[in-house]
Design a protein around this motif. Structure first.
Motif, short mmCIF file in Angstrom:
data_model
loop_
_atom_site.label_atom_id
_atom_site.label_comp_id
_atom_site.label_asym_id
_atom_site.label_seq_id
_atom_site.Cartn_x
_atom_site.Cartn_y
_atom_site.Cartn_z
N LEU A 119 119.00 84.29 -14.97
CA LEU A 119 117.73 84.31 -14.30
C LEU A 119 117.32 85.75 -13.74
CD1 LEU A 119 117.99 81.13 -11.98
CD2 LEU A 119 116.37 81.41 -13.83
N VAL A 120 118.22 86.63 -13.65
CA VAL A 120 118.31 87.92 -12.83
C VAL A 120 117.55 88.66 -14.36
CG1 VAL A 120 119.19 90.01 -12.55
CG2 VAL A 120 120.04 88.06 -11.29
N ALA A 121 118.40 88.58 -15.48
CA ALA A 121 117.83 88.98 -16.76
C ALA A 121 116.46 88.58 -17.28
CB ALA A 121 118.84 88.81 -17.95
N GLY A 122 116.11 87.38 -16.87
CA GLY A 122 114.80 86.95 -17.43
C GLY A 122 113.80 87.31 -16.52
N THR A 123 113.98 87.54 -15.28
CA THR A 123 112.89 88.09 -14.42
C THR A 123 113.00 89.60 -14.08
OG1 THR A 123 114.38 87.79 -12.35
CG2 THR A 123 112.81 85.90 -12.96
N ARG A 124 113.89 90.14 -14.73
CA ARG A 124 113.95 91.78 -14.53
C ARG A 124 114.36 92.09 -13.02
NH1 ARG A 124 112.31 94.61 -19.28
NH2 ARG A 124 111.80 96.30 -17.82
N ALA A 125 114.95 91.19 -12.51
CA ALA A 125 115.29 91.36 -10.82
C ALA A 125 116.36 92.35 -10.83
CB ALA A 125 115.67 90.20 -10.30
N GLY A 126 116.86 92.75 -11.93
CA GLY A 126 118.07 93.62 -11.76
C GLY A 126 117.54 95.30 -11.55
N PHE A 127 116.01 95.45 -11.87
CA PHE A 127 115.46 96.63 -11.58
C PHE A 127 114.78 96.82 -10.23
CE2 PHE A 127 115.36 95.97 -16.00
CZ PHE A 127 115.78 97.25 -16.53
N ALA A 128 114.79 95.50 -9.55
CA ALA A 128 114.17 95.50 -8.11
C ALA A 128 114.60 96.54 -7.06
CB ALA A 128 113.87 94.33 -7.74
N TYR A 129 116.06 96.36 -6.93
CA TYR A 129 116.75 97.01 -6.05
C TYR A 129 118.00 97.74 -6.46
CZ TYR A 129 114.01 94.41 -2.49
OH TYR A 129 113.16 93.85 -1.83
N SER A 130 118.09 99.07 -6.43
CA SER A 130 119.03 99.85 -7.12
C SER A 130 120.04 100.50 -5.98
CB SER A 130 118.61 100.94 -7.80
OG SER A 130 117.83 100.32 -8.84
N THR A 131 120.21 99.66 -5.21
CA THR A 131 120.90 99.99 -3.92
C THR A 131 121.93 98.67 -3.78
OG1 THR A 131 119.36 98.87 -2.49
CG2 THR A 131 119.38 101.27 -2.70
N TRP A 132 123.33 99.26 -2.98
CA TRP A 132 124.54 98.27 -2.77
C TRP A 132 125.37 99.04 -1.85
CZ3 TRP A 132 129.59 98.10 -2.72
CH2 TRP A 132 130.36 96.92 -2.47
N LEU B 177 123.46 97.12 0.45
CA LEU B 177 122.02 97.04 1.11
C LEU B 177 121.01 96.56 -0.08
CD1 LEU B 177 121.84 99.36 4.04
CD2 LEU B 177 122.74 96.97 4.05
N MET B 178 120.15 95.83 0.27
CA MET B 178 119.15 95.77 -0.54
C MET B 178 117.87 96.44 0.07
SD MET B 178 119.31 91.68 -2.01
CE MET B 178 117.77 91.97 -3.34
N GLY B 179 117.49 97.64 -0.42
CA GLY B 179 116.77 98.56 0.14
C GLY B 179 117.35 99.12 1.35
N THR B 180 116.92 98.82 2.54
CA THR B 180 117.50 99.34 3.64
C THR B 180 118.27 98.20 4.66
OG1 THR B 180 115.41 99.05 4.90
CG2 THR B 180 115.82 100.90 3.89
N THR B 181 118.08 96.99 4.21
CA THR B 181 119.02 95.71 5.01
C THR B 181 119.53 95.03 4.01
OG1 THR B 181 116.68 94.38 4.43
CG2 THR B 181 116.60 95.77 6.48
N PHE B 182 120.37 94.38 4.53
CA PHE B 182 121.40 93.35 3.79
C PHE B 182 120.56 92.16 3.17
CE2 PHE B 182 124.31 90.03 3.26
CZ PHE B 182 125.42 90.50 2.16
N ILE B 183 119.87 91.64 4.12
CA ILE B 183 118.84 90.65 3.82
C ILE B 183 117.57 91.01 3.61
CG2 ILE B 183 117.94 88.26 4.52
CD1 ILE B 183 120.42 87.81 5.98
N PRO B 184 116.83 91.09 2.45
CA PRO B 184 115.39 91.92 2.33
C PRO B 184 114.58 91.02 2.85
CG PRO B 184 116.12 90.99 0.28
CD PRO B 184 117.55 90.68 1.31
#
Length: 344
Positions: free
Chosen positions: A214-227, A229-236
């Motif tokens: 599902l990550v591959a199919g929605t291209r969700a892997g490109f959305a947040y390139s941080t770890w 955290l997702m962006g600035t928070t753990f729960i976006p």
């Protein structure tokens, strides 16, 4: 009537053939990932199961094939202005992917017939081998069904069809590997008579793989390139914001990536707890090796996954992450098989 020693010899022959086929499927899964990551999957707009093995052989044939591609949304919306050299680059990935699929069919079918005619297949095993062959045929049809979803208005394949295609590939691989283990280590059907309690971990890893689809199919892997955290928070913000909410788990890129991460954390903890419990039970040498291999495969996959995110999904690393999923599933299958034998 076969002697026991000769049957063991034949079992090994069939098992080694299955392992060879599984290794090629491993390569097929990785190549499929590369094909997707390079945007090559929609470059072949026709499905020719028999004649499709012949690529364009002249400049005229290449131009005609390119012209067909230009009539579809991917060229018009994504690759407008692409030249023939660029088209040849993406075409060859998809071409190799399809040719390898046909090669697997031949590599599987002809030896299966040979072993059956020669009477080398253990009693009760032949229906399982035919099942694998039928599943392989279904995989080819499902692959084209997936590609068709990207040849309409939206030049992206359906994440549902991609996940189904990926899931079936892993299921075929896993079943093939399990049959090979049965023949190599359990002398046929013996292990199948014991409980299947040790397979729950395999099922959990398989669900994790579907989550990755599902990550591959929605291209969700490109959305947040941080770890971590997702962006600035753990729960976006924006989780499960679609209506109905459950649809977000399949179509909202933030929710899809968040769920994949949480699933990974849970799996990481569960595998370590599982390893600790079974280790304390007093394993034999083979059991200890199996558990250590499982932990090593898990850590490798975690490192590959985090690196893929932080480096913004480079092709080679993302493909390695997909290959790491095969390694992890293989290790879990081997561990489950060893534990079943020791429990019996």
């Amino acid at each position: 009537m076969l002697t026991n020693q000769r049957q063991i010899h034949y079992d090994r022959q069939v098992a080694y053939w299955l392992l060879l086929c599984a290794a090629v499927i491993f390569g097929m899964i990785v190549l499929g990932g590369v094909t997707r990551l390079t945007g090559s999957g929609l470059s072949m707009v026709e499905w020719k199961p028999l004649m499709g093995i012949i690529p364009p052989l002249s400049e005229e044939a290449w131009l005609a094939t390119f012209e067909k591609y230009r009539q579809f949304p991917e060229y018009q919306q994504v690759n407008r202005g692409m030249d023939l050299a660029g088209f040849k680059y993406i075409f060859m990935y998809e071409y190799l992917h399809r040719v390898l699929g046909r090669l697997i069919g031949v590599l599987y079918f002809l030896p299966m017939v040979y072993f059956a005619v020669k009477g080398r297949v253990r009693a009760g095993m032949m229906p399982r081998l035919w099942m694998l062959f039928l599943l392989g045929g279904c995989q080819g049809l499902l692959g084209w069904y997936m590609v068709k979803s990207g040849l309409v208005d939206n030049p992206r394949v359906s994440q549902y069809r991609l996940t189904s295609h990926l899931g079936l590939a892993f299921a075929i691989y896993a079943y093939m590997l399990w049959l090979a283990f049965d023949l190599l280590f359990s002398r046929g059907a013996a292990s199948q008579q014991r409980g299947g309690k040790s397979l729950w971990l395999v099922a959990l890893i398989y669900l994790m793989i579907l989550s990755g689809g599902l990550v591959a199919g929605t291209r969700a892997g490109f959305a947040y390139s941080t770890w971590p955290l997702m962006g600035t928070t753990f729960i976006p913000p924006g989780l499960y914001s679609m209506s109905p909410a459950w649809l977000s788990a399949f179509e909202d890129i933030t929710t899809v990536q968040f769920n994949h991460r949480i699933f990974a954390y849970i799996l990481f903890a569960v595998v370590h707890a599982f390893a600790l419990v079974v280790w304390r039970r007093g394993l034999s040498g083979q059991g200890r090796v199996a558990v250590l291999l499982l932990l090593a495969a898990l850590w490798l996959q975690v490192i590959l996954g985090i690196s893929t995110l932080l480096l913004h999904v480079p092709v080679w690393l993302a493909a390695s992450h997909q290959g790491g999923a095969v390694v992890l599933l293989s290790a879990a299958l081997y561990c489950a098989h060893v534990l079943r034998r020791q429990a019996g």
